[in-house]
Design an enzyme around this catalytic site. Structure first.
Site, PDB file in Angstrom:
ATOM      1  N   ASN A  64      -4.315   1.182  10.309  1.00 51.02           N
ATOM      2  CA  ASN A  64      -3.214   0.845   9.409  1.00 51.02           C
ATOM      3  C   ASN A  64      -2.351   2.090   9.224  1.00 51.02           C
ATOM      4  O   ASN A  64      -2.857   3.199   9.155  1.00 51.02           O
ATOM      5  CB  ASN A  64      -3.789   0.364   8.069  1.00 51.02           C
ATOM      6  CG  ASN A  64      -2.734   0.065   7.021  1.00 51.02           C
ATOM      7  OD1 ASN A  64      -2.854   0.466   5.867  1.00 51.02           O
ATOM      8  ND2 ASN A  64      -1.695  -0.646   7.390  1.00 51.02           N
ATOM      9  N   GLY A  65      -1.041   1.864   9.149  1.00 50.62           N
ATOM     10  CA  GLY A  65      -0.120   2.961   8.897  1.00 50.62           C
ATOM     11  C   GLY A  65       0.933   3.089   9.978  1.00 50.62           C
ATOM     12  O   GLY A  65       0.612   3.297  11.151  1.00 50.62           O
ATOM     13  N   ASP A  66       2.201   2.910   9.598  1.00 52.95           N
ATOM     14  CA  ASP A  66       3.346   3.083  10.499  1.00 52.95           C
ATOM     15  C   ASP A  66       3.370   2.081  11.643  1.00 52.95           C
ATOM     16  O   ASP A  66       3.780   2.416  12.763  1.00 52.95           O
ATOM     17  CB  ASP A  66       3.390   4.515  11.046  1.00 52.95           C
ATOM     18  CG  ASP A  66       3.667   5.548   9.973  1.00 52.95           C
ATOM     19  OD1 ASP A  66       3.982   5.153   8.834  1.00 52.95           O
ATOM     20  OD2 ASP A  66       3.557   6.756  10.260  1.00 52.95           O
ATOM     21  N   LYS A  77     -11.253  -1.399   2.970  1.00 55.63           N
ATOM     22  CA  LYS A  77     -10.019  -0.733   3.388  1.00 55.63           C
ATOM     23  C   LYS A  77      -9.897   0.562   2.600  1.00 55.63           C
ATOM     24  O   LYS A  77     -10.090   0.565   1.382  1.00 55.63           O
ATOM     25  CB  LYS A  77      -8.799  -1.621   3.139  1.00 55.63           C
ATOM     26  CG  LYS A  77      -7.486  -1.061   3.665  1.00 55.63           C
ATOM     27  CD  LYS A  77      -6.373  -2.093   3.538  1.00 55.63           C
ATOM     28  CE  LYS A  77      -5.074  -1.571   4.175  1.00 55.63           C
ATOM     29  NZ  LYS A  77      -4.471  -0.487   3.376  1.00 55.63           N
ATOM     30  N   CYS A 128      -5.937   2.187  -2.628  1.00 55.45           N
ATOM     31  CA  CYS A 128      -4.746   2.204  -3.484  1.00 55.45           C
ATOM     32  C   CYS A 128      -4.509   3.612  -4.044  1.00 55.45           C
ATOM     33  O   CYS A 128      -5.395   4.181  -4.675  1.00 55.45           O
ATOM     34  CB  CYS A 128      -4.907   1.203  -4.622  1.00 55.45           C
ATOM     35  SG  CYS A 128      -3.461   1.142  -5.695  1.00 55.45           S
ATOM     36  N   GLY A 165       1.306  -3.694   6.956  1.00 54.56           N
ATOM     37  CA  GLY A 165       1.769  -3.761   5.578  1.00 54.56           C
ATOM     38  C   GLY A 165       3.281  -3.757   5.478  1.00 54.56           C
ATOM     39  O   GLY A 165       3.942  -4.761   5.708  1.00 54.56           O
ATOM     40  N   PRO A 198      -2.945  -6.438   2.080  1.00 57.42           N
ATOM     41  CA  PRO A 198      -2.641  -6.831   0.696  1.00 57.42           C
ATOM     42  C   PRO A 198      -1.584  -5.920   0.108  1.00 57.42           C
ATOM     43  O   PRO A 198      -1.669  -4.695   0.224  1.00 57.42           O
ATOM     44  CB  PRO A 198      -3.985  -6.645  -0.025  1.00 57.42           C
ATOM     45  CG  PRO A 198      -5.015  -6.582   1.063  1.00 57.42           C
ATOM     46  CD  PRO A 198      -4.330  -5.986   2.244  1.00 57.42           C
ATOM     47  N   MET A 199      -0.566  -6.508  -0.512  1.00 53.04           N
ATOM     48  CA  MET A 199       0.467  -5.733  -1.202  1.00 53.04           C
ATOM     49  C   MET A 199       0.768  -6.417  -2.528  1.00 53.04           C
ATOM     50  O   MET A 199       1.108  -7.605  -2.556  1.00 53.04           O
ATOM     51  CB  MET A 199       1.734  -5.639  -0.340  1.00 53.04           C
ATOM     52  CG  MET A 199       1.565  -4.773   0.899  1.00 53.04           C
ATOM     53  SD  MET A 199       3.069  -4.693   1.926  1.00 53.04           S
ATOM     54  CE  MET A 199       2.962  -6.275   2.778  1.00 53.04           C
ATOM     55  N   ALA A 200       0.605  -5.661  -3.619  1.00 47.74           N
ATOM     56  CA  ALA A 200       0.777  -6.223  -4.954  1.00 47.74           C
ATOM     57  C   ALA A 200       2.184  -6.775  -5.137  1.00 47.74           C
ATOM     58  O   ALA A 200       3.178  -6.109  -4.823  1.00 47.74           O
ATOM     59  CB  ALA A 200       0.496  -5.158  -6.015  1.00 47.74           C
TER      60      ALA A 200
END
Length: 390
Positions: free
Chosen positions: A223-225, A160, A120, A247, A33-35
Site C-alpha cells: 500500500n502507498g502511492d 494493516k 492510522c 486508497g 478503508p478510508m474514514a
C-alpha cells in the site's frame, strides 16, 4: 466511457488469486478503508466498476462502539446484499474488547472477513496509543491479534500497518512476525511511517523486505502511492508482494478498479472517462449517499467532499466549482454539471497523487509510550472513539 490509445501496463507475471482462509480474491486488489469515504455507496460504485472483482473494505469501525451497538457504528457495518465477500475493518486497543467484537461479527454473520487497523496516523488516535502507535508495544499487539483470531472462528483476520512511528522506531518487521505467529491470514503494509502521514514517497522496498521476512504462506499486500493500474502492476513486480491495497488513488475515480482488473487480467488497454461519464457517476454517487443516509439533502451535502476529486484536471471554472461545492439537492447538482462540457477528454493533469499529502511535525503519543516496547499495559478506554475515525 472513452478509451485511451495508450497501451496498458504489463500485467505482473506473478499475480495469483489472494487467498484469505476460505476466501479467494481475484484480482488481488483491495480497497483501503478510508474514514468518511469507503461507506456502502462508495464501495458499491467501486465494485460495479470492477465487475464485482476484488475486495472492498468498510470504513474503520471501533470495537467498543461495535460491542455496545452504537447506532452510527451499526449503520457503518451495514453491507448491501450484493456485497460479497463482506469485509470490515476494526480498530481496537483492548484485547478483550477486540475479541468480543470479532466473536460478535462471526456469531451474528456480520461480515466474511475482519481486518485490524494498526496504521492510522491521525493524532486523535495515536495520542491514546492506537493505530500506528500500537505496534510499538509488541506484547499488546500480540494479545490483540491472538484474541481476534481465536474469536473470529472460521473468518480470516488480516492486519494493516505502517512501517513504524518514525525512522527511529521502526516496527513493521517485528509486527509482521508476530502477526504470522498469531495466525493472521494476510498482512498489508503502507510504506510510510506515522510521522510521514501522507507526505513524501512510500518506501516500496520495505514491502519487499516484509515479503522476505514473513512465511511465504502468509500473503503480503503493498500500500502507498498506487495512483494508477501501472503503479499496482509495478509494485507487485518490484516487491514480490501478493497483492495491492488502494486508497487515495481511487478518490473521485471509482473506475480505477476497472483499470486494475484490466491490467491484472492482461488486457491491452483500459478505459478513461470523458466528463460526461464523470458527471453521471457523480450524480449516482450522490443518489446512493442520499438513499443510504435516508435523506437526499444530507446525501448531497456529504457528497460535496468528493467534488474536487471528481473534477480534478477538467475545465470547470471557479464559479461552477464553488457552486458544486455548495449544492444541496440532486436537481441542483445535475443543473451545475449540465453546464460543463461533457465531451472533455480525460486530462493528464487528473492523473497522479490526490487526497491528503501533508506530513506531521511529530506523532502525538501517550506519556511514556516509548519507554518500553514490551510493556503490555492496555491504553485507557477513551482510546477508542465512539464511532469510526482515522
Amino acid at each position: 466511457m472513452t478509451t485511451t490509445d495508450t497501451a496498458a501496463p504489463v500485467a505482473p507475471a506473478t499475480a495469483a488469486p489472494l487467498r484469505l482462509g476460505a476466501l479467494e480474491v481475484w484480482p488481488p486488489v483491495v480497497l483501503a478503508p478510508m474514514a468518511g469515504i469507503t461507506n456502502a455507496p462508495f464501495r458499491t460504485l467501486c465494485r460495479e466498476q470492477s465487475g464485482g472483482k476484488g475486495l472492498f473494505v468498510s470504513e474503520m469501525i471501533t470495537t467498543r462502539a461495535l460491542v455496545e451497538r452504537n447506532a452510527k457504528t451499526m449503520q457503518l457495518i451495514h453491507f448491501d446484499p450484493s456485497e460479497q465477500p463482506r469485509s470490515v475493518q476494526l480498530y481496537g486497543v483492548d484485547p478483550e474488547t477486540v475479541g468480543r467484537a470479532a466473536k460478535m461479527i462471526a456469531e451474528e454473520g456480520l461480515a466474511d472477513h475482519i481486518d485490524l487497523n494498526f496504521g492510522c496516523p491521525v493524532p486523535k488516535v495515536t495520542r491514546k496509543g492506537g493505530g500506528s502507535a500500537l505496534p510499538y508495544k509488541r506484547n499488546l499487539l500480540r494479545d490483540i491479534l491472538r484474541q481476534a483470531v481465536r474469536n473470529a472462528g472460521d473468518l480470516p483476520v488480516t492486519m494493516k500497518m505502517r512501517m513504524g512511528i518514525d525512522d527511529d522506531h521502526i516496527t513493521y518487521l517485528d509486527a509482521g512476525r508476530i502477526g504470522a505467529e498469531e495466525g493472521v491470514a494476510a498482512i498489508a503494509l503502507h510504506g510510510r511511517t506515522a510521522i510521514q502521514h501522507y507526505s513524501g514517497q512510500a518506501d516500496w522496498s520495505a514491502i519487499a523486505r516484509l515479503r522476505e521476512t514473513v512465511p511465504s504462506h502468509v500473503p503480503v499486500l503493498g500500500n502507498g502511492d498506487i495512483w494508477s493500474a501501472d503503479d499496482a502492476a509495478r509494485m507487485v513486480r518490484e516487491t514480490g508482494c501478493d497483492g495491492v491495497v488502494v486508497g487515495r488513488g481511487c478518490l473521485g475515480r471509482p473506475w480505477l478498479f476497472k483499470e486494475l482488473v484490466s491490467v491484472f487480467e492482461g488486457e491491452i488497454d483500459y478505459a478513461r472517462p470523458d466528463f460526461g461519464y464523470v458527471a453521471r457517476t457523480m450524480v449516482r454517487h450522490a443518489e446512493l449517499l442520499g438513499e443510504w443516509i435516508g435523506d437526499e439533502k444530507r446525501g448531497v451535502v456529504d457528497f460535496r467532499k468528493h467534488v474536487a476529486w471528481y473534477t480534478k484536471g477538467f475545465s470547470v471554472g471557479s464559479e461552477l466549482r464553488n457552486a458544486l461545492a455548495t449544492t444541496s439537492s440532486l436537481a441542483e447538482l445535475e443543473d451545475h454539471l449540465s453546464r460543463i462540457d461533457a465531451a472533455q477528454h480525460w486530462p493528464d493533469s487528473a492523473d497522479g497523487p490526490r487526497g491528503r499529502t501533508s506530513g506531521a511535525a511529530r506523532v502525538v503519543l501517550p506519556e511514556g509510550w516509548l519507554d518500553d516496547p514490551y510493556d503490555c499495559a492496555v491504553p485507557s478506554a477513551d482510546a477508542e472513539l465512539d464511532t469510526s475515525g482515522g
